[in-house]
Design a protein around this motif. Structure first.
Motif, PDB file in Angstrom:
ATOM      1  N   ILE A 179       8.678  -3.172  -1.603  1.00  0.00           N
ATOM      2  CA  ILE A 179       9.205  -2.868  -0.344  1.00  0.00           C
ATOM      3  C   ILE A 179       8.058  -2.035  -0.485  1.00  0.00           C
ATOM      4  N   ILE A 180       7.919  -2.309   1.060  1.00  0.00           N
ATOM      5  CA  ILE A 180       6.876  -1.855   2.034  1.00  0.00           C
ATOM      6  C   ILE A 180       7.853  -1.162   3.225  1.00  0.00           C
ATOM      7  N   ILE A 181       7.967   0.012   3.064  1.00  0.00           N
ATOM      8  CA  ILE A 181       8.367   0.983   4.767  1.00  0.00           C
ATOM      9  C   ILE A 181       7.639   1.554   6.043  1.00  0.00           C
ATOM     10  N   ARG A 182       7.007   0.723   6.970  1.00  0.00           N
ATOM     11  CA  ARG A 182       6.164   0.639   7.690  1.00  0.00           C
ATOM     12  C   ARG A 182       7.064   2.184   8.908  1.00  0.00           C
ATOM     13  N   GLY A 183       6.900   2.709   9.653  1.00  0.00           N
ATOM     14  CA  GLY A 183       6.502   3.499  10.654  1.00  0.00           C
ATOM     15  C   GLY A 183       5.278   2.696  11.904  1.00  0.00           C
ATOM     16  N   HIS A 184       6.461   2.856  13.002  1.00  0.00           N
ATOM     17  CA  HIS A 184       5.478   2.339  14.235  1.00  0.00           C
ATOM     18  C   HIS A 184       5.759   3.567  14.859  1.00  0.00           C
ATOM     19  N   ASN A 220      14.162   1.534  -7.843  1.00  0.00           N
ATOM     20  CA  ASN A 220      12.668   2.536  -8.996  1.00  0.00           C
ATOM     21  C   ASN A 220      11.595   2.458  -7.578  1.00  0.00           C
ATOM     22  N   PRO A 221      11.542   4.280  -8.073  1.00  0.00           N
ATOM     23  CA  PRO A 221      10.827   4.138  -6.962  1.00  0.00           C
ATOM     24  C   PRO A 221       9.111   3.819  -6.789  1.00  0.00           C
ATOM     25  N   LYS A 222       9.092   2.873  -8.156  1.00  0.00           N
ATOM     26  CA  LYS A 222       7.511   2.624  -8.188  1.00  0.00           C
ATOM     27  C   LYS A 222       7.562   1.461  -7.424  1.00  0.00           C
ATOM     28  N   HIS A 223       8.467   0.299  -6.949  1.00  0.00           N
ATOM     29  CA  HIS A 223       8.612  -0.667  -6.075  1.00  0.00           C
ATOM     30  C   HIS A 223       9.118   0.030  -4.516  1.00  0.00           C
ATOM     31  N   PHE A 224       8.387   0.867  -4.094  1.00  0.00           N
ATOM     32  CA  PHE A 224       8.416   1.078  -3.043  1.00  0.00           C
ATOM     33  C   PHE A 224       6.970   1.882  -2.322  1.00  0.00           C
ATOM     34  N   GLN A 225       6.861   1.421  -0.918  1.00  0.00           N
ATOM     35  CA  GLN A 225       5.575   2.126  -0.075  1.00  0.00           C
ATOM     36  C   GLN A 225       6.415   3.088   1.068  1.00  0.00           C
ATOM     37  N   ALA A 226       5.632   3.761   1.291  1.00  0.00           N
ATOM     38  CA  ALA A 226       5.662   4.344   3.078  1.00  0.00           C
ATOM     39  C   ALA A 226       4.824   4.224   3.838  1.00  0.00           C
ATOM     40  N   VAL A 227       4.631   3.614   4.660  1.00  0.00           N
ATOM     41  CA  VAL A 227       3.405   3.872   6.082  1.00  0.00           C
ATOM     42  C   VAL A 227       3.974   4.086   7.129  1.00  0.00           C
TER      43      VAL A 227
END
Length: 270
Positions: A179-184, A220-227
């Motif tokens: 899961i990738i969470i991106r802010g724009h 599980n936090p290991k599957h997450f990224q915040a960009v």
């Protein structure tokens, strides 16, 4: 007297005709061992050179059929490789079929998740604030920044935490996805006591949204990224207020695991 002399002379010279077949036999045995050696060697080019040399030597003697004229070594080598090649092809085909089945299952899962999200948006009147898109590589949930944050801030509004919580709860049954969470942001520069640039603002928004998703869902936090993407990936032009409003967004991306095997795609957006 002369007859006796001739007889004794004839007995002094033993019959040596056996030497010819004996020599031929030794030559054939030598050739056989050389062929066996050549067949066991890995270098086929050396075998061909050796075969040509012996063929030339044997043919020059005119001594009948030459065993090196027969290319039985090649079919033997090919026959030994053919089953292995066939087995490898069957194994690869089985792997591809398994991946196709997994990709099909993944497609069904993401379609189900998308349908749940669309239904949630419809029931809560959020269709103008949220949208979904499913393609060959991902399921993307796009949320306008106005649905989550006050202008120039990165802390989720209290009423907007429900959105993050709902998305997290919907993701629970679909474990193992990245899961990738991106802010724009838009391209209007920001500089205040909290954020020195749009990079900082977009990064803080992505991170804060991810924290709420994880806290409420126990995923599980290991599957997450915040960009933080800053202003550098707009979806429309920033030339007017409407375009800038669309570019200010948070994207939640569920990344496919079998994108190369996806054959049927659905891409409705609400």
């Amino acid at each position: 007297m002369s007859k006796k002399h001739r007889k004794e002379h004839h007995e002094e010279h033993a019959d040596e005709s056996w030497l010819i077949p004996y020599a031929d036999l030794m030559t054939l045995l030598l050739a056989l061992f050389l062929v066996l050696y050549a067949m066991s060697a890995a270098d086929a080019q050396k075998f061909e050179q050796m075969s040509a040399a012996f063929s030339s030597a044997f043919n020059s003697t005119g001594g009948g059929s030459n065993i090196l004229d027969h290319d039985s070594a090649v079919p033997l080598e090919q026959s030994s490789k053919t089953p292995k090649t066939t087995d490898n092809m069957e194994i690869e085909a089985a792997k591809e079929r398994a991946k196709d089945l997994q990709a099909q299952k993944e497609q069904e899962q993401l379609e189900q998740l998308q349908a749940q999200l669309n239904e949630y948006m419809k029931k809560n009147g959020l269709s103008d604030q949220l949208s979904t898109k499913l393609n060959h590589s991902e399921l993307r949930i796009t949320i306008k920044d106005s649905a989550l944050f006050d202008s120039g801030h990165a802390t989720l509004k209290e009423e907007s935490e429900k959105v993050a919580e709902t998305i997290g709860s919907m993701l629970k049954p679909y474990k193992g996805y990245q899961i990738i969470i991106r802010g724009h942001t838009d391209n209007v520069p920001i500089k205040n006591s909290r954020f020195a640039s749009n990079w900082d603002l977009s990064s803080a928004r992505a991170l804060n949204f991810m924290k709420v998703v994880l806290e409420r869902s126990q995923l599980n936090p290991k599957h997450f990224q915040a960009v933080g993407m800053g202003e550098y990936h707009p979806i429309v032009s920033n030339d007017n207020a409407e375009g800038r409003a669309q570019n200010r967004r948070v994207e939640v991306t569920i990344v496919r695991k079998y994108s190369n095997h996806t054959k049927t795609l659905t891409t409705p957006a609400n």
